[in-house]
Structure formats: structure tokens, C-alpha cells
Motif scaffolding. Structure first.
Motif, short mmCIF file in Angstrom:
data_model
loop_
_atom_site.label_atom_id
_atom_site.label_comp_id
_atom_site.label_asym_id
_atom_site.label_seq_id
_atom_site.Cartn_x
_atom_site.Cartn_y
_atom_site.Cartn_z
N THR A 123 18.49 -17.91 59.04
CA THR A 123 18.73 -19.20 58.41
C THR A 123 17.59 -20.13 58.80
OG1 THR A 123 21.12 -18.89 58.55
CG2 THR A 123 20.34 -21.14 58.18
N ARG B 223 14.38 -26.35 56.43
CA ARG B 223 13.08 -26.99 56.15
C ARG B 223 13.13 -28.47 56.52
NH1 ARG B 223 10.09 -23.53 53.57
NH2 ARG B 223 11.04 -21.89 52.35
N LEU C 284 11.05 -12.37 48.31
CA LEU C 284 11.80 -13.06 47.28
C LEU C 284 11.77 -12.15 46.05
CD1 LEU C 284 13.21 -15.65 46.29
CD2 LEU C 284 10.96 -16.47 45.58
N ALA D 192 6.59 -25.74 49.25
CA ALA D 192 7.41 -25.02 50.22
C ALA D 192 6.55 -24.54 51.38
CB ALA D 192 8.12 -23.85 49.55
N LYS E 81 16.69 -28.95 53.68
CA LYS E 81 17.02 -27.84 52.78
C LYS E 81 17.17 -26.55 53.60
CE LYS E 81 15.50 -25.52 48.54
NZ LYS E 81 15.93 -24.19 48.91
N ASP F 219 17.68 -22.40 53.75
CA ASP F 219 17.48 -21.12 53.05
C ASP F 219 17.94 -20.00 53.98
OD1 ASP F 219 16.14 -22.08 50.70
OD2 ASP F 219 14.32 -22.34 51.89
N ARG F 220 18.48 -18.95 53.37
CA ARG F 220 18.83 -17.75 54.13
C ARG F 220 18.09 -16.58 53.51
NH1 ARG F 220 24.95 -16.76 55.24
NH2 ARG F 220 24.02 -15.08 56.43
N PHE F 221 17.64 -15.68 54.36
CA PHE F 221 16.98 -14.48 53.87
C PHE F 221 17.20 -13.35 54.87
CE2 PHE F 221 13.97 -16.90 56.28
CZ PHE F 221 13.17 -15.99 56.95
#
Length: 148
Positions: A53, A56, A83, A124, A60, A62-64
Motif C-alpha cells: 500500500t 502518495r 500496471l 505520478a 492518494k 494505491d495498492r499493488f
């Protein structure tokens, strides 16, 4: 045509490499100190997937799920996040620890982004560089509080 963009930050940490390693690999504690990688779960072993997790600057989230490429205790961690299918926007994230003769450690914290979407991700990527710097500073602070 695939593009490449690299972000690399360096921090001189007043701690031995094994002490830096202990903080970097204590994933359950990330929420206590890390403003950028706010949570990591999973087994830190080559070919395993982590659940990361990332928060930013600006909030914001984001999970990846990157695949661990290399784990060398007290030396380096590398993982590859993607991505979509490979080749669109891939990021190889790394932490490299270089022990210094005076007992300190130089941390190189970076990521190499490749893929056709790299030119479209410039904002980003700017946020990512700020996040790396914020994490490096928080890591230094975390290490200094552990000495007390």
C-alpha cells in the motif's frame, strides 16, 4: 516505443546496515513511521508476491502486488510491479544498502520505470520521488529513535 524513467534518491543513515535492514524488513511496523509505503504484507523472498500500500503526497492511496526479484540480507531488496500486462508500465523498485567504514550506511532508494505509458505518468512519477524522499527522512528518524 517503450520509454524509461529512473528515480533515485540517496540517504546517509547514522546506523549500521543490519540496523537499517531490520527497520526496512519490519513490514508490520511500516504504518508507525513510513509516510510513503504505509503497509507491506507478504513473504520477503525471491519470486514471492508482496501486497504493498502506497500513499502518495496529497493522500492518494494505491495498492499493488509486486514480485520480489532479489533479497540479499543487509544489502538489497528489489521487486517488480506492473500496471496491466508487462510492457505497459513496469517499475523495478530497489533499496541498496552500502555499509561505510565509519559504521554508517548509504541507502540508495530508487525505481526504474519502463513501458509505453511512462510519458503519460509524469505527474505520478514526480509524486513518487517526493514519496521516496519522505520515506528516507522518516527512516532516518526511525533509526535515531531506536538508538535511545
Amino acid at each position: 516505443m517503450a520509454q524509461e524513467h529512473r528515480i533515485e534518491t540517496t540517504a546517509h543513515l547514522d546506523a549500521r546496515a543490519n540496523e537499517v535492514w531490520a527497520v526496512l524488513t519490519d513490514f508490520p511496523a511500516y504504518g508507525e513511521w513510513n509516510p510513503f509505503l504505509t503497509a507491506i504484507a507478504g513473504l520477503l523472498a525471491e519470486d514471492e508476491r508482496l501486497d504493498v500500500t502506497l500513499t502518495r503526497p496529497g493522500g492518494k492511496v494505491d495498492r499493488f502486488r509486486p514480485r520480489v526479484l532479489r533479497v540479499s540480507p543487509a544489502r538489497q531488496i528489489r521487486w517488480l510491479g506492473r500496471l496491466g500486462p508487462g510492457g505497459l508500465f513496469d517499475g523495478e523498485h530497489y533499496f541498496v544498502l552500502e555499509p561505510q567504514p565509519d559504521g554508517t550506511t548509504v541507502l540508495t532508494h530508487g525505481e526504474r520505470f519502463t513501458g509505453v505509458l511512462v510519458p503519460l505518468m509524469k505527474s505520478a512519477l514526480a509524486d513518487t520521488e517526493q514519496g521516496f524522499t519522505a520515506m528516507n527522512e522518516a527512516l532516518a528518524a526511525r533509526l535515531s529513535t531506536q538508538e535511545d
